[in-house]
Write a protein that holds these residues in place. Structure first.
Motif, mmCIF file in Angstrom:
data_model
loop_
_atom_site.group_PDB
_atom_site.id
_atom_site.type_symbol
_atom_site.label_atom_id
_atom_site.label_comp_id
_atom_site.label_asym_id
_atom_site.label_seq_id
_atom_site.Cartn_x
_atom_site.Cartn_y
_atom_site.Cartn_z
ATOM 1 N N ASN A 199 -13.023 -6.787 -16.581
ATOM 2 C CA ASN A 199 -13.008 -5.377 -16.205
ATOM 3 C C ASN A 199 -11.696 -4.733 -16.663
ATOM 4 O O ASN A 199 -10.778 -4.540 -15.877
ATOM 5 N N ALA A 200 -11.654 -4.398 -17.939
ATOM 6 C CA ALA A 200 -10.436 -3.816 -18.515
ATOM 7 C C ALA A 200 -10.099 -2.475 -17.884
ATOM 8 O O ALA A 200 -8.931 -2.135 -17.718
ATOM 9 N N GLN A 201 -11.112 -1.728 -17.507
ATOM 10 C CA GLN A 201 -10.879 -0.416 -16.908
ATOM 11 C C GLN A 201 -10.169 -0.549 -15.552
ATOM 12 O O GLN A 201 -9.240 0.195 -15.254
ATOM 13 N N ALA A 202 -10.590 -1.502 -14.746
ATOM 14 C CA ALA A 202 -9.937 -1.728 -13.450
ATOM 15 C C ALA A 202 -8.504 -2.195 -13.657
ATOM 16 O O ALA A 202 -7.588 -1.750 -12.950
ATOM 17 N N LEU A 203 -8.289 -3.076 -14.610
ATOM 18 C CA LEU A 203 -6.941 -3.546 -14.905
ATOM 19 C C LEU A 203 -6.073 -2.387 -15.374
ATOM 20 O O LEU A 203 -4.916 -2.266 -14.960
ATOM 21 N N ALA A 204 -6.607 -1.516 -16.194
ATOM 22 C CA ALA A 204 -5.852 -0.361 -16.676
ATOM 23 C C ALA A 204 -5.400 0.519 -15.512
ATOM 24 O O ALA A 204 -4.268 1.023 -15.519
ATOM 25 N N GLN A 205 -6.250 0.677 -14.520
ATOM 26 C CA GLN A 205 -5.885 1.480 -13.350
ATOM 27 C C GLN A 205 -4.735 0.835 -12.569
ATOM 28 O O GLN A 205 -3.843 1.524 -12.082
ATOM 29 N N VAL A 206 -4.765 -0.476 -12.460
ATOM 30 C CA VAL A 206 -3.681 -1.198 -11.777
ATOM 31 C C VAL A 206 -2.369 -1.033 -12.555
ATOM 32 O O VAL A 206 -1.314 -0.776 -11.966
ATOM 33 N N VAL A 207 -2.437 -1.147 -13.859
ATOM 34 C CA VAL A 207 -1.246 -1.002 -14.698
ATOM 35 C C VAL A 207 -0.689 0.416 -14.584
ATOM 36 O O VAL A 207 0.529 0.599 -14.446
ATOM 37 N N LEU A 208 -1.558 1.410 -14.609
ATOM 38 C CA LEU A 208 -1.108 2.799 -14.459
ATOM 39 C C LEU A 208 -0.417 3.012 -13.113
ATOM 40 O O LEU A 208 0.648 3.629 -13.033
ATOM 41 N N ALA A 209 -1.019 2.507 -12.060
ATOM 42 C CA ALA A 209 -0.446 2.662 -10.717
ATOM 43 C C ALA A 209 0.901 1.942 -10.609
ATOM 44 O O ALA A 209 1.846 2.464 -10.018
ATOM 45 N N ALA A 210 0.984 0.749 -11.174
ATOM 46 C CA ALA A 210 2.240 -0.008 -11.123
ATOM 47 C C ALA A 210 3.336 0.702 -11.907
ATOM 48 O O ALA A 210 4.480 0.772 -11.453
ATOM 49 N N ASN A 211 2.997 1.244 -13.055
ATOM 50 C CA ASN A 211 3.989 1.972 -13.847
ATOM 51 C C ASN A 211 4.434 3.250 -13.140
ATOM 52 O O ASN A 211 5.612 3.615 -13.189
ATOM 53 N N LYS A 212 3.499 3.923 -12.473
ATOM 54 C CA LYS A 212 3.851 5.129 -11.723
ATOM 55 C C LYS A 212 4.812 4.779 -10.586
ATOM 56 O O LYS A 212 5.813 5.459 -10.374
ATOM 57 N N GLU A 213 4.508 3.709 -9.867
ATOM 58 C CA GLU A 213 5.397 3.260 -8.783
ATOM 59 C C GLU A 213 6.764 2.877 -9.336
ATOM 60 O O GLU A 213 7.807 3.220 -8.759
ATOM 61 N N ALA A 214 6.789 2.195 -10.460
ATOM 62 C CA ALA A 214 8.055 1.779 -11.071
ATOM 63 C C ALA A 214 8.877 3.004 -11.476
ATOM 64 O O ALA A 214 10.091 3.025 -11.287
ATOM 65 N N ALA A 215 8.224 4.016 -12.009
ATOM 66 C CA ALA A 215 8.940 5.236 -12.402
ATOM 67 C C ALA A 215 9.561 5.918 -11.196
ATOM 68 O O ALA A 215 10.697 6.392 -11.255
ATOM 69 N N GLN A 216 8.848 5.917 -10.080
ATOM 70 C CA GLN A 216 9.383 6.521 -8.856
ATOM 71 C C GLN A 216 10.514 5.674 -8.298
ATOM 72 O O GLN A 216 11.497 6.202 -7.786
ATOM 73 N N THR A 217 10.398 4.375 -8.392
ATOM 74 C CA THR A 217 11.436 3.462 -7.921
ATOM 75 C C THR A 217 12.707 3.636 -8.732
ATOM 76 O O THR A 217 13.804 3.723 -8.201
ATOM 77 N N LYS A 218 12.561 3.701 -10.024
ATOM 78 C CA LYS A 218 13.708 3.848 -10.935
ATOM 79 C C LYS A 218 14.415 5.185 -10.670
ATOM 80 O O LYS A 218 15.637 5.246 -10.690
ATOM 81 N N ALA A 219 13.633 6.222 -10.377
ATOM 82 C CA ALA A 219 14.212 7.543 -10.138
ATOM 83 C C ALA A 219 15.078 7.548 -8.886
ATOM 84 O O ALA A 219 16.032 8.301 -8.784
ATOM 85 N N ARG A 220 14.767 6.679 -7.910
ATOM 86 C CA ARG A 220 15.519 6.614 -6.659
ATOM 87 C C ARG A 220 16.807 5.818 -6.799
ATOM 88 O O ARG A 220 17.661 5.861 -5.929
ATOM 89 N N LYS A 221 16.939 5.021 -7.836
ATOM 90 C CA LYS A 221 18.121 4.170 -8.004
ATOM 91 C C LYS A 221 19.337 4.980 -8.391
ATOM 92 O O LYS A 221 19.317 5.964 -8.969
#
Length: 67
Positions: free
Chosen positions: A45-67
């Motif tokens: 299920n590449a589509q489901a994996l893509a959604q997980v990757v998008l969400a993880a990258n979004k969280e990482a971007a927010q985390t990095k912005a707080r540092k």
């Protein structure tokens, strides 16, 4: 299907948590460069994996912005 995900090393805890929460297992296969890691995910299920990757990258971007 085998998917490769290359991430910055500091993102590993975020990706680990999100992949495990959605029942994706992965294998860490080493660095692409000194500051990155490559993860291999087996999925049909590449589509489901893509959604997980998008969400993880979004969280990482927010985390990095707080540092």
């Amino acid at each position: 299907m085998k998917a490769s995900i290359v991430i910055d090393r500091w993102k590993l805890p975020i990706f680990t948590r999100r992949l495990k929460a959605t029942s994706f297992s992965y294998e860490e296969v080493g660095p692409l460069t000194a500051d990155t890691l490559t993860l291999i995910v087996l999925t049909e299920n590449a589509q489901a994996l893509a959604q997980v990757v998008l969400a993880a990258n979004k969280e990482a971007a927010q985390t990095k912005a707080r540092k």
